[in-house]
Design a protein around this motif. Structure first.
Motif, PDB file in Angstrom:
ATOM      1  N   ILE A 186       0.871  -1.182   0.000  1.00 59.34           N
ATOM      2  CA  ILE A 186       0.000   0.000   0.000  1.00 59.34           C
ATOM      3  C   ILE A 186       0.902   1.223   0.000  1.00 59.34           C
ATOM      4  O   ILE A 186       1.779   1.347   0.855  1.00 59.34           O
ATOM      5  CB  ILE A 186      -0.919   0.008   1.229  1.00 59.34           C
ATOM      6  N   ASP A 187       0.685   2.109  -0.964  1.00 56.58           N
ATOM      7  CA  ASP A 187       1.486   3.329  -1.075  1.00 56.58           C
ATOM      8  C   ASP A 187       0.682   4.534  -0.621  1.00 56.58           C
ATOM      9  O   ASP A 187      -0.476   4.708  -1.028  1.00 56.58           O
ATOM     10  CB  ASP A 187       1.937   3.559  -2.519  1.00 56.58           C
ATOM     11  N   ALA A 188       1.295   5.359   0.214  1.00 55.32           N
ATOM     12  CA  ALA A 188       0.735   6.652   0.592  1.00 55.32           C
ATOM     13  C   ALA A 188       1.520   7.703  -0.187  1.00 55.32           C
ATOM     14  O   ALA A 188       2.726   7.849   0.006  1.00 55.32           O
ATOM     15  CB  ALA A 188       0.854   6.882   2.093  1.00 55.32           C
ATOM     16  N   ILE A 189       0.844   8.386  -1.082  1.00 58.71           N
ATOM     17  CA  ILE A 189       1.462   9.442  -1.885  1.00 58.71           C
ATOM     18  C   ILE A 189       1.141  10.754  -1.190  1.00 58.71           C
ATOM     19  O   ILE A 189      -0.029  11.120  -1.042  1.00 58.71           O
ATOM     20  CB  ILE A 189       0.911   9.453  -3.327  1.00 58.71           C
ATOM     21  N   THR A 190       2.169  11.455  -0.728  1.00 55.28           N
ATOM     22  CA  THR A 190       1.960  12.657   0.088  1.00 55.28           C
ATOM     23  C   THR A 190       2.516  13.902  -0.588  1.00 55.28           C
ATOM     24  O   THR A 190       3.406  13.827  -1.440  1.00 55.28           O
ATOM     25  CB  THR A 190       2.642  12.507   1.457  1.00 55.28           C
ATOM     26  N   ARG A 191       1.984  15.025  -0.164  1.00 54.68           N
ATOM     27  CA  ARG A 191       2.491  16.321  -0.632  1.00 54.68           C
ATOM     28  C   ARG A 191       2.475  17.289   0.540  1.00 54.68           C
ATOM     29  O   ARG A 191       1.463  17.416   1.240  1.00 54.68           O
ATOM     30  CB  ARG A 191       1.618  16.862  -1.760  1.00 54.68           C
ATOM     31  N   ILE A 192       3.602  17.937   0.778  1.00 57.55           N
ATOM     32  CA  ILE A 192       3.673  18.980   1.804  1.00 57.55           C
ATOM     33  C   ILE A 192       3.025  20.222   1.185  1.00 57.55           C
ATOM     34  O   ILE A 192       3.536  20.766   0.209  1.00 57.55           O
ATOM     35  CB  ILE A 192       5.134  19.290   2.203  1.00 57.55           C
ATOM     36  N   VAL A 193       1.905  20.660   1.743  1.00 61.13           N
ATOM     37  CA  VAL A 193       1.187  21.793   1.153  1.00 61.13           C
ATOM     38  C   VAL A 193       1.457  23.104   1.873  1.00 61.13           C
ATOM     39  O   VAL A 193       1.130  24.173   1.347  1.00 61.13           O
ATOM     40  CB  VAL A 193      -0.333  21.531   1.069  1.00 61.13           C
ATOM     41  N   GLY A 194       2.062  23.035   3.056  1.00 62.39           N
ATOM     42  CA  GLY A 194       2.377  24.265   3.772  1.00 62.39           C
ATOM     43  C   GLY A 194       3.169  23.991   5.032  1.00 62.39           C
ATOM     44  O   GLY A 194       3.254  22.862   5.502  1.00 62.39           O
ATOM     45  N   GLU A 195       3.755  25.053   5.547  1.00 64.57           N
ATOM     46  CA  GLU A 195       4.537  24.963   6.773  1.00 64.57           C
ATOM     47  C   GLU A 195       4.510  26.317   7.468  1.00 64.57           C
ATOM     48  O   GLU A 195       4.570  27.358   6.821  1.00 64.57           O
ATOM     49  CB  GLU A 195       5.981  24.576   6.452  1.00 64.57           C
ATOM     50  N   THR A 196       4.370  26.262   8.793  1.00 67.80           N
ATOM     51  CA  THR A 196       4.536  27.458   9.611  1.00 67.80           C
ATOM     52  C   THR A 196       5.725  27.192  10.520  1.00 67.80           C
ATOM     53  O   THR A 196       6.356  26.150  10.418  1.00 67.80           O
ATOM     54  CB  THR A 196       3.271  27.742  10.462  1.00 67.80           C
ATOM     55  N   GLY A 197       5.994  28.090  11.432  1.00 74.73           N
ATOM     56  CA  GLY A 197       7.102  27.872  12.352  1.00 74.73           C
ATOM     57  C   GLY A 197       6.940  26.620  13.194  1.00 74.73           C
ATOM     58  O   GLY A 197       7.908  26.004  13.597  1.00 74.73           O
ATOM     59  N   ARG A 198       5.699  26.214  13.476  1.00 75.36           N
ATOM     60  CA  ARG A 198       5.456  25.060  14.352  1.00 75.36           C
ATOM     61  C   ARG A 198       4.695  23.914  13.696  1.00 75.36           C
ATOM     62  O   ARG A 198       4.501  22.873  14.314  1.00 75.36           O
ATOM     63  CB  ARG A 198       4.652  25.514  15.583  1.00 75.36           C
ATOM     64  N   MET A 199       4.218  24.081  12.453  1.00 71.92           N
ATOM     65  CA  MET A 199       3.342  23.073  11.858  1.00 71.92           C
ATOM     66  C   MET A 199       3.744  22.724  10.419  1.00 71.92           C
ATOM     67  O   MET A 199       4.257  23.560   9.686  1.00 71.92           O
ATOM     68  CB  MET A 199       1.892  23.582  11.810  1.00 71.92           C
ATOM     69  N   PHE A 200       3.462  21.454  10.049  1.00 74.27           N
ATOM     70  CA  PHE A 200       3.503  20.995   8.668  1.00 74.27           C
ATOM     71  C   PHE A 200       2.072  20.663   8.264  1.00 74.27           C
ATOM     72  O   PHE A 200       1.331  20.061   9.048  1.00 74.27           O
ATOM     73  CB  PHE A 200       4.309  19.690   8.518  1.00 74.27           C
ATOM     74  N   PHE A 201       1.679  20.986   7.045  1.00 72.25           N
ATOM     75  CA  PHE A 201       0.369  20.659   6.502  1.00 72.25           C
ATOM     76  C   PHE A 201       0.603  19.717   5.321  1.00 72.25           C
ATOM     77  O   PHE A 201       1.326  20.062   4.385  1.00 72.25           O
ATOM     78  CB  PHE A 201      -0.361  21.928   6.051  1.00 72.25           C
ATOM     79  N   ILE A 202       0.002  18.531   5.387  1.00 75.75           N
ATOM     80  CA  ILE A 202       0.284  17.488   4.412  1.00 75.75           C
ATOM     81  C   ILE A 202      -1.019  16.900   3.903  1.00 75.75           C
ATOM     82  O   ILE A 202      -1.959  16.682   4.677  1.00 75.75           O
ATOM     83  CB  ILE A 202       1.144  16.371   5.053  1.00 75.75           C
ATOM     84  N   SER A 203      -1.084  16.651   2.596  1.00 77.92           N
ATOM     85  CA  SER A 203      -2.246  15.968   2.033  1.00 77.92           C
ATOM     86  C   SER A 203      -1.765  14.783   1.218  1.00 77.92           C
ATOM     87  O   SER A 203      -0.580  14.684   0.882  1.00 77.92           O
ATOM     88  CB  SER A 203      -3.066  16.920   1.155  1.00 77.92           C
ATOM     89  N   GLY A 204      -2.682  13.890   0.904  1.00 75.78           N
ATOM     90  CA  GLY A 204      -2.282  12.758   0.094  1.00 75.78           C
ATOM     91  C   GLY A 204      -3.389  11.760  -0.131  1.00 75.78           C
ATOM     92  O   GLY A 204      -4.551  11.989   0.209  1.00 75.78           O
ATOM     93  N   HIS A 205      -2.992  10.649  -0.700  1.00 79.90           N
ATOM     94  CA  HIS A 205      -3.927   9.544  -0.913  1.00 79.90           C
ATOM     95  C   HIS A 205      -3.175   8.223  -0.781  1.00 79.90           C
ATOM     96  O   HIS A 205      -1.952   8.185  -0.874  1.00 79.90           O
ATOM     97  CB  HIS A 205      -4.617   9.649  -2.277  1.00 79.90           C
ATOM     98  N   MET A 206      -3.933   7.160  -0.549  1.00 80.25           N
ATOM     99  CA  MET A 206      -3.364   5.819  -0.494  1.00 80.25           C
ATOM    100  C   MET A 206      -3.850   5.062  -1.714  1.00 80.25           C
ATOM    101  O   MET A 206      -5.004   5.220  -2.139  1.00 80.25           O
ATOM    102  CB  MET A 206      -3.815   5.088   0.773  1.00 80.25           C
ATOM    103  N   GLU A 207      -2.947   4.249  -2.253  1.00 84.28           N
ATOM    104  CA  GLU A 207      -3.334   3.424  -3.389  1.00 84.28           C
ATOM    105  C   GLU A 207      -2.693   2.049  -3.267  1.00 84.28           C
ATOM    106  O   GLU A 207      -1.685   1.872  -2.590  1.00 84.28           O
ATOM    107  CB  GLU A 207      -2.958   4.085  -4.713  1.00 84.28           C
ATOM    108  N   GLN A 208      -3.320   1.108  -3.945  1.00 83.05           N
ATOM    109  CA  GLN A 208      -2.811  -0.257  -3.962  1.00 83.05           C
ATOM    110  C   GLN A 208      -3.012  -0.799  -5.373  1.00 83.05           C
ATOM    111  O   GLN A 208      -4.134  -0.802  -5.890  1.00 83.05           O
ATOM    112  CB  GLN A 208      -3.556  -1.127  -2.948  1.00 83.05           C
ATOM    113  N   GLU A 209      -1.915  -1.201  -5.985  1.00 80.64           N
ATOM    114  CA  GLU A 209      -1.928  -1.725  -7.352  1.00 80.64           C
ATOM    115  C   GLU A 209      -2.668  -0.781  -8.304  1.00 80.64           C
ATOM    116  O   GLU A 209      -3.479  -1.196  -9.126  1.00 80.64           O
ATOM    117  CB  GLU A 209      -2.529  -3.125  -7.378  1.00 80.64           C
TER     118      GLU A 209
END
Length: 154
Positions: free
Chosen positions: A111-134
């Protein structure tokens, strides 16, 4: 305020080679997920691969939703680390993780989780993505990670 993320220059082999994280075997929760593989896809995107085992199945023989949600949580951290974002090398905690299941996952294929860092502040990371299989999408997700200055609680 969300700032533009300063992206490091990726190592030459970052998009070609998988990196592996092996469980410590010290009886902690992460040992249950097994080996986790990461690979950079671009300067803001990564693939985090999980290999389900029979113990990750629900009563119907498919990947358990709790297993998939645990994979999402780990994918948030491993993707930031795979992209070599300096702040991700320290410790952090999940502030929020939203998962939308789209389809079932087998325990017979990675199972692959494809992620993208969409933003960052001094204290936070914002990440989105999806999971796929075959090549089949099984979930979408988004999460927020809080960076901690040390392993203690801040």
């Amino acid at each position: 305020m969300i700032e533009d993320i300063v992206r490091p220059t990726l190592p030459a082999d970052a998009t070609e080679n998988w990196r592996e994280w092996h469980p410590d075997g010290d009886g902690r929760f992460l040992d249950l997920l097994g080996v986790i593989r990461t690979k950079c896809l671009s300067t803001d995107s990564a693939c985090v691969r999980f290999t389900p085992e029979p113990m990750h199945a629900n009563r119907g023989g498919l990947a358990h939703g709790g297993y998939l949600m645990s994979c999402v949580d780990e994918a948030l951290f491993h993707s930031a680390a795979a992209l070599e974002l300096t702040a991700a090398k320290g410790s952090g905690v999940t502030v929020s993780a939203n998962v939308n299941f789209i389809g079932a996952a087998s325990i017979d294929a990675p199972i692959d989780a494809i992620t993208r860092i969409v933003g960052e502040t001094g204290r936070m990371f914002f990440i989105s993505g999806h999971m796929e299989q075959e090549g089949r999408r099984i979930a979408s997700f988004e999460g927020i990670l809080r960076k901690l200055k040390n392993a203690g609680v801040n």
